[in-house]
Design a protein around this motif. Structure first.
Motif, PDB file in Angstrom:
ATOM      1  N   GLY A  81      -9.152  -5.332  -4.772  1.00  0.00           N
ATOM      2  CA  GLY A  81      -9.970  -4.143  -4.595  1.00  0.00           C
ATOM      3  C   GLY A  81      -9.288  -3.014  -3.844  1.00  0.00           C
ATOM      4  O   GLY A  81      -9.840  -1.926  -3.722  1.00  0.00           O
ATOM      5  N   ASN A  82      -8.105  -3.238  -3.331  1.00  0.00           N
ATOM      6  CA  ASN A  82      -7.372  -2.206  -2.595  1.00  0.00           C
ATOM      7  C   ASN A  82      -6.478  -1.452  -3.576  1.00  0.00           C
ATOM      8  O   ASN A  82      -5.890  -2.033  -4.472  1.00  0.00           O
ATOM      9  CB  ASN A  82      -6.536  -2.859  -1.486  1.00  0.00           C
ATOM     10  CG  ASN A  82      -6.055  -1.857  -0.455  1.00  0.00           C
ATOM     11  OD1 ASN A  82      -6.145  -0.652  -0.661  1.00  0.00           O
ATOM     12  ND2 ASN A  82      -5.548  -2.358   0.649  1.00  0.00           N
ATOM     13  N   ASP A  83      -6.371  -0.133  -3.413  1.00  0.00           N
ATOM     14  CA  ASP A  83      -5.549   0.659  -4.332  1.00  0.00           C
ATOM     15  C   ASP A  83      -4.120   0.850  -3.835  1.00  0.00           C
ATOM     16  O   ASP A  83      -3.367   1.650  -4.370  1.00  0.00           O
ATOM     17  CB  ASP A  83      -6.201   2.019  -4.602  1.00  0.00           C
ATOM     18  CG  ASP A  83      -6.216   2.911  -3.380  1.00  0.00           C
ATOM     19  OD1 ASP A  83      -6.152   2.370  -2.256  1.00  0.00           O
ATOM     20  OD2 ASP A  83      -6.296   4.140  -3.539  1.00  0.00           O
ATOM     21  N   LYS A  84      -3.728   0.110  -2.803  1.00  0.00           N
ATOM     22  CA  LYS A  84      -2.367   0.174  -2.267  1.00  0.00           C
ATOM     23  C   LYS A  84      -1.767  -1.223  -2.243  1.00  0.00           C
ATOM     24  O   LYS A  84      -2.466  -2.204  -1.990  1.00  0.00           O
ATOM     25  CB  LYS A  84      -2.363   0.727  -0.837  1.00  0.00           C
ATOM     26  CG  LYS A  84      -2.874   2.138  -0.693  1.00  0.00           C
ATOM     27  CD  LYS A  84      -1.739   3.095  -0.720  1.00  0.00           C
ATOM     28  CE  LYS A  84      -2.276   4.496  -0.396  1.00  0.00           C
ATOM     29  NZ  LYS A  84      -1.347   5.500  -0.760  1.00  0.00           N
ATOM     30  N   VAL A  85      -0.477  -1.303  -2.515  1.00  0.00           N
ATOM     31  CA  VAL A  85       0.269  -2.550  -2.397  1.00  0.00           C
ATOM     32  C   VAL A  85       1.557  -2.270  -1.628  1.00  0.00           C
ATOM     33  O   VAL A  85       2.068  -1.154  -1.638  1.00  0.00           O
ATOM     34  CB  VAL A  85       0.607  -3.168  -3.774  1.00  0.00           C
ATOM     35  CG1 VAL A  85      -0.637  -3.652  -4.479  1.00  0.00           C
ATOM     36  CG2 VAL A  85       1.386  -2.208  -4.648  1.00  0.00           C
ATOM     37  N   GLU A  86       2.043  -3.300  -0.951  1.00  0.00           N
ATOM     38  CA  GLU A  86       3.323  -3.184  -0.265  1.00  0.00           C
ATOM     39  C   GLU A  86       4.394  -3.733  -1.196  1.00  0.00           C
ATOM     40  O   GLU A  86       4.254  -4.825  -1.736  1.00  0.00           O
ATOM     41  CB  GLU A  86       3.324  -3.972   1.039  1.00  0.00           C
ATOM     42  CG  GLU A  86       4.643  -3.880   1.780  1.00  0.00           C
ATOM     43  CD  GLU A  86       4.678  -4.708   3.053  1.00  0.00           C
ATOM     44  OE1 GLU A  86       5.744  -4.726   3.671  1.00  0.00           O
ATOM     45  OE2 GLU A  86       3.673  -5.329   3.409  1.00  0.00           O
ATOM     46  N   VAL A  87       5.463  -2.965  -1.393  1.00  0.00           N
ATOM     47  CA  VAL A  87       6.528  -3.367  -2.314  1.00  0.00           C
ATOM     48  C   VAL A  87       7.809  -3.604  -1.524  1.00  0.00           C
ATOM     49  O   VAL A  87       8.237  -2.755  -0.737  1.00  0.00           O
ATOM     50  CB  VAL A  87       6.763  -2.286  -3.396  1.00  0.00           C
ATOM     51  CG1 VAL A  87       7.891  -2.697  -4.327  1.00  0.00           C
ATOM     52  CG2 VAL A  87       5.488  -2.019  -4.174  1.00  0.00           C
ATOM     53  N   ILE A  88       8.394  -4.776  -1.757  1.00  0.00           N
ATOM     54  CA  ILE A  88       9.674  -5.127  -1.141  1.00  0.00           C
ATOM     55  C   ILE A  88      10.647  -5.379  -2.279  1.00  0.00           C
ATOM     56  O   ILE A  88      10.416  -6.250  -3.127  1.00  0.00           O
ATOM     57  CB  ILE A  88       9.534  -6.366  -0.239  1.00  0.00           C
ATOM     58  CG1 ILE A  88       8.522  -6.075   0.871  1.00  0.00           C
ATOM     59  CG2 ILE A  88      10.886  -6.773   0.333  1.00  0.00           C
ATOM     60  CD1 ILE A  88       8.095  -7.298   1.652  1.00  0.00           C
ATOM     61  N   PHE A  89      11.715  -4.599  -2.328  1.00  0.00           N
ATOM     62  CA  PHE A  89      12.701  -4.677  -3.407  1.00  0.00           C
ATOM     63  C   PHE A  89      14.026  -5.159  -2.848  1.00  0.00           C
ATOM     64  O   PHE A  89      14.623  -4.496  -1.995  1.00  0.00           O
ATOM     65  CB  PHE A  89      12.855  -3.294  -4.046  1.00  0.00           C
ATOM     66  CG  PHE A  89      13.849  -3.215  -5.164  1.00  0.00           C
ATOM     67  CD1 PHE A  89      13.716  -3.996  -6.282  1.00  0.00           C
ATOM     68  CD2 PHE A  89      14.918  -2.341  -5.088  1.00  0.00           C
ATOM     69  CE1 PHE A  89      14.631  -3.918  -7.318  1.00  0.00           C
ATOM     70  CE2 PHE A  89      15.834  -2.247  -6.121  1.00  0.00           C
ATOM     71  CZ  PHE A  89      15.693  -3.042  -7.239  1.00  0.00           C
ATOM     72  N   ARG A  90      14.440  -6.337  -3.282  1.00  0.00           N
ATOM     73  CA  ARG A  90      15.700  -6.943  -2.826  1.00  0.00           C
ATOM     74  C   ARG A  90      15.780  -7.003  -1.312  1.00  0.00           C
ATOM     75  O   ARG A  90      16.812  -6.702  -0.703  1.00  0.00           O
ATOM     76  CB  ARG A  90      16.897  -6.208  -3.406  1.00  0.00           C
ATOM     77  CG  ARG A  90      16.990  -6.314  -4.903  1.00  0.00           C
ATOM     78  CD  ARG A  90      18.201  -5.641  -5.468  1.00  0.00           C
ATOM     79  NE  ARG A  90      18.240  -5.856  -6.911  1.00  0.00           N
ATOM     80  CZ  ARG A  90      18.846  -5.056  -7.743  1.00  0.00           C
ATOM     81  NH1 ARG A  90      19.492  -3.999  -7.311  1.00  0.00           N
ATOM     82  NH2 ARG A  90      18.833  -5.300  -9.035  1.00  0.00           N
ATOM     83  N   GLY A  91      14.665  -7.356  -0.694  1.00  0.00           N
ATOM     84  CA  GLY A  91      14.612  -7.514   0.755  1.00  0.00           C
ATOM     85  C   GLY A  91      14.403  -6.234   1.537  1.00  0.00           C
ATOM     86  O   GLY A  91      14.327  -6.260   2.756  1.00  0.00           O
ATOM     87  N   VAL A  92      14.301  -5.094   0.853  1.00  0.00           N
ATOM     88  CA  VAL A  92      14.115  -3.809   1.526  1.00  0.00           C
ATOM     89  C   VAL A  92      12.696  -3.313   1.258  1.00  0.00           C
ATOM     90  O   VAL A  92      12.299  -3.145   0.109  1.00  0.00           O
ATOM     91  CB  VAL A  92      15.130  -2.757   1.022  1.00  0.00           C
ATOM     92  CG1 VAL A  92      14.876  -1.404   1.661  1.00  0.00           C
ATOM     93  CG2 VAL A  92      16.547  -3.219   1.286  1.00  0.00           C
ATOM     94  N   SER A  93      11.935  -3.099   2.316  1.00  0.00           N
ATOM     95  CA  SER A  93      10.569  -2.620   2.152  1.00  0.00           C
ATOM     96  C   SER A  93      10.582  -1.169   1.674  1.00  0.00           C
ATOM     97  O   SER A  93      11.229  -0.317   2.255  1.00  0.00           O
ATOM     98  CB  SER A  93       9.808  -2.705   3.479  1.00  0.00           C
ATOM     99  OG  SER A  93       8.519  -2.136   3.324  1.00  0.00           O
ATOM    100  N   LEU A  94       9.859  -0.926   0.583  1.00  0.00           N
ATOM    101  CA  LEU A  94       9.720   0.437   0.072  1.00  0.00           C
ATOM    102  C   LEU A  94       8.381   1.036   0.465  1.00  0.00           C
ATOM    103  O   LEU A  94       7.993   2.075  -0.052  1.00  0.00           O
ATOM    104  CB  LEU A  94       9.889   0.440  -1.453  1.00  0.00           C
ATOM    105  CG  LEU A  94      11.244  -0.039  -1.971  1.00  0.00           C
ATOM    106  CD1 LEU A  94      11.274   0.013  -3.492  1.00  0.00           C
ATOM    107  CD2 LEU A  94      12.380   0.770  -1.389  1.00  0.00           C
TER     108      LEU A  94
END
Length: 148
Positions: free
Chosen positions: A112-125
């Protein structure tokens, strides 16, 4: 930061630059304390100030490089979402949060949240809004089989 400006500056002030370089090498070779690095910083800063480059211009250049790098990483992460969606593993926690992992990505969010946390190759975006690409990735990961 135009190369033509630097070229013109070097042609007009070559003697000052040579003197500054001689001073730098002399300081580095003769002075053996922390004072050496203070003097080096003063000489380099003096050259920058003399050349007309301001700290604001240097900051702007750093910001441009940072923004470009982050945008490139975000683009790569989105492409990776599309290419690795088939092998994404969806894990749901009991509190409505979930984690999706692939070899290169980790996406964390809450139902239900419109935000996600993205981590790409160990680096938080950072936090991303759920776009069509992100939603398709989440849906594909769910189809692959929900974990506990």
């Amino acid at each position: 930061m135009d190369p033509e400006v630097w070229s013109q500056f070097i042609r007009e002030n070559w003697l000052v630059i040579v003197i500054a370089l001689v001073l730098l090498f002399a300081v580095i070779n003769l002075v053996k304390t922390v004072l050496k690095w203070a003097i080096v910083i003063v000489i380099v800063a003096g050259l920058f100030i003399y050349s007309g480059v301001t700290m604001e211009q240097i900051g702007d250049a750093v910001n441009k490089v940072t923004d470009s790098t982050v945008n490139t990483l975000k683009s790569e992460a989105q492409e990776m979402m599309l290419s690795e969606a088939k092998e994404a593993k969806y894990t749901s926690a009991g509190d409505g949060t979930y984690t999706i992992t692939t070899p290169n990505l980790e996406v964390k969010g809450a139902a239900g949240n419109d935000k996600v946390e993205v981590i790409f190759r160990g680096v938080s975006l950072g936090q991303w809004s759920v776009t069509d690409t992100t939603k398709a990735f989440i849906d594909e990961a769910r189809k692959n089989g929900a974990g506990s």
